[in-house]
Enzyme design. Structure first.
Site, PDB file in Angstrom:
ATOM      1  N   LYS A  34     -45.332  24.812 -56.117  1.00  0.00           N
ATOM      2  CA  LYS A  34     -45.119  23.953 -56.890  1.00  0.00           C
ATOM      3  C   LYS A  34     -44.698  22.673 -55.713  1.00  0.00           C
ATOM      4  CE  LYS A  34     -40.310  25.769 -57.173  1.00  0.00           C
ATOM      5  NZ  LYS A  34     -39.472  26.612 -57.576  1.00  0.00           N
ATOM      6  N   ARG A 129     -30.131  28.443 -66.800  1.00  0.00           N
ATOM      7  CA  ARG A 129     -31.057  27.106 -66.732  1.00  0.00           C
ATOM      8  C   ARG A 129     -32.228  27.235 -67.914  1.00  0.00           C
ATOM      9  NH1 ARG A 129     -33.049  26.230 -60.844  1.00  0.00           N
ATOM     10  NH2 ARG A 129     -34.519  27.461 -61.513  1.00  0.00           N
ATOM     11  N   TYR A 251     -26.691   1.268 -37.543  1.00  0.00           N
ATOM     12  CA  TYR A 251     -25.909   0.834 -38.583  1.00  0.00           C
ATOM     13  C   TYR A 251     -24.571   1.462 -38.556  1.00  0.00           C
ATOM     14  CZ  TYR A 251     -30.023  -1.598 -40.544  1.00  0.00           C
ATOM     15  OH  TYR A 251     -31.276  -2.221 -40.695  1.00  0.00           O
ATOM     16  N   MET A 299     -34.178   3.424 -41.941  1.00  0.00           N
ATOM     17  CA  MET A 299     -35.066   3.534 -42.768  1.00  0.00           C
ATOM     18  C   MET A 299     -36.660   4.066 -41.834  1.00  0.00           C
ATOM     19  SD  MET A 299     -37.048   0.993 -45.236  1.00  0.00           S
ATOM     20  CE  MET A 299     -35.540   0.868 -46.538  1.00  0.00           C
TER      21      MET A 299
HETATM   22  C1  PLP Z   1     -39.264  27.992 -57.068  1.00  0.00           C
HETATM   23  C2  PLP Z   1     -39.204  29.363 -57.682  1.00  0.00           C
HETATM   24  C3  PLP Z   1     -39.534  30.240 -57.080  1.00  0.00           C
HETATM   25  C4  PLP Z   1     -39.811  30.507 -55.339  1.00  0.00           C
HETATM   26  O1  PLP Z   1     -38.413  30.271 -54.870  1.00  0.00           O
HETATM   27  P1  PLP Z   1     -38.325  30.450 -53.408  1.00  0.00           P
HETATM   28  O2  PLP Z   1     -36.728  30.492 -53.272  1.00  0.00           O
HETATM   29  O3  PLP Z   1     -38.794  29.184 -52.908  1.00  0.00           O
HETATM   30  O4  PLP Z   1     -38.776  31.646 -52.898  1.00  0.00           O
HETATM   31  C5  PLP Z   1     -39.512  31.576 -57.775  1.00  0.00           C
HETATM   32  N1  PLP Z   1     -39.569  31.579 -59.255  1.00  0.00           N
HETATM   33  C6  PLP Z   1     -39.205  30.514 -59.859  1.00  0.00           C
HETATM   34  C7  PLP Z   1     -39.217  30.579 -61.282  1.00  0.00           C
HETATM   35  C8  PLP Z   1     -39.108  29.144 -59.101  1.00  0.00           C
HETATM   36  O5  PLP Z   1     -39.044  28.385 -59.878  1.00  0.00           O
END
Ligand code: PLP
Length: 353
Positions: A34, A129, A251, A299
């Protein structure tokens, strides 16, 4: 010559890290790609991880890209569908789909297809969640098993504290209890769970961060886990300043020289994804040697202490994180985690293999 910043992706590090996952479990591996492969590039990550048993991601357009690039493994949509209009694509491209809510089931009900959908039923074992609460699972399982659109069902959950001292004992017991009546595959493990809790590997593990060579744990380094950094963010020194005692840098003047010193200006800033929250003293490599940032990250630039690096000059290479400069150390200094830094890399940074 273009601005010297670039991110280098080491494909063999990704392969190595998948190998670490392989040696840690006998479960099948669903590599999580992802967020554009945690910032490494979707197709680049997919290719380097092509020995995986499956991929998991969020965007249906990304899943379609993988199929069109020829990947045949299972692809799991981690949050399922966002609207009923995605179901024909899910079926056409043979994508597996999380179902986490009654609204998503209602979308399935309205879908005319028959026996085409592989469903991963998500159980909320305490993350709070996504997912059905334990008391709902029996009824939802019943509904899905009888559902004309559904082919296979996998039961899944996601732990909130696998990387924390609290661990997973309570949610694991809860999940095992919920799943015990069903003979369906199970999936529970993110990277932290995979590395720390063999009793929770189930049938499919879902590692993400470890594949990219960062540690899911605050107290164990990636190197100790045998992981290699896949992303190296590098740039160069583009200017040098000689400071006198009392001179200030950047800054808000958060750095003030106590004695005369040399600093370098690096072509990298928060618009490249380097965290603005990185304080004075954040570790960084110049000419392969460790030094520290000085002054507020701006930046497009940041400054580094060259007092102990007399050979450093304009053009000297800088590693912000990656090989020999663990992203987890930079993240810790900036009050965040390696995940966030990888994903925050911005599109103006050219990525090379
Ligand atoms: C992102 C995610 C993972 C992977 O988690 P990591 O901590 O990056 O290994 C596994 N399962 C779900 C449902 C996720 O959203």
């Amino acid at each position: 010559m273009p601005r010297p910043i670039q991110a280098y992706i080491n494909q063999s590090a990704l392969e190595n890290n998948l190998g670490v996952a392989r040696r840690t479990t006998s479960a099948r591996i669903m590599s999580v790609i992802k967020a554009d492969g945690y910032g490494h590039g979707l197709l680049r990550a997919a290719e380097a991880l092509s020995a995986t048993d499956g991929y998991a991601l969020l965007d249906i357009a990304d899943a379609v890209k993988l199929r069109e690039a020829g990947y045949r493994q299972p692809i799991l949509m981690l949050e399922g569908i966002f609207g009923a209009d995605e179901l024909p694509t899910i079926a056409e491209y043979g994508l597996a789909c999380v179902i986490h809510s009654a609204q998503q089931i209602a979308m399935l009900d309205a879908y005319p297809g028959r026996g085409t959908l592989d469903i991963w039923l998500k159980v909320n074992t305490g993350m709070g969640r996504l997912g059905f609460v334990p008391q709902q699972v029996a009824q939802v399982m019943e509904q899905l098993r009888r559902h004309r659109a559904v082919r296979d069902i996998t039961l899944m959950t996601h732990f909130a504290n696998a990387d924390e001292a609290r661990g997973i004992a309570a949610p694991l017991a809860l999940f095992n209890d919920i799943a015990s009546p069903y003979r369906v595959p199970r999936s529970l493990a993110n990277s932290a769970t995979l590395l720390r809790y063999p009793e929770a590997h189930g049938d499919w593990v879902r590692p993400g961060i470890m594949l990219y060579g960062a540690s899911p744990f605050a107290d164990v380094s990636a190197q100790e886990l045998g992981l290699k950094p896949a992303m190296t963010l590098s740039s160069r020194i583009i200017a040098i300043q000689e400071l006198r005692a009392g001179d200030e840098v950047g800054y808000a003047a958060i750095f003030r020289a106590e004695h005369s010193m040399r600093i370098g200006v690096v072509a990298c800033g928060y618009a490249d994804g380097y965290p603005r929250s990185a304080p004075n003293g954040t570790p960084i490599l110049v000419d392969g040697r460790r030094t520290r940032t000085v002054g507020r990250i701006s930046m497009d630039m940041l400054c580094v202490d060259l007092s102990d690096l007399p050979q450093a000059e304009i053009g000297s290479p800088v590693v912000l994180w990656g090989e020999d400069m663990p992203i987890d150390e930079v993240a810790r200094a900036a009050g965040t985690v390696g995940y966030e830094l990888m994903c925050a890399l911005t599109s103006r940074v050219p990525i090379t293999d």
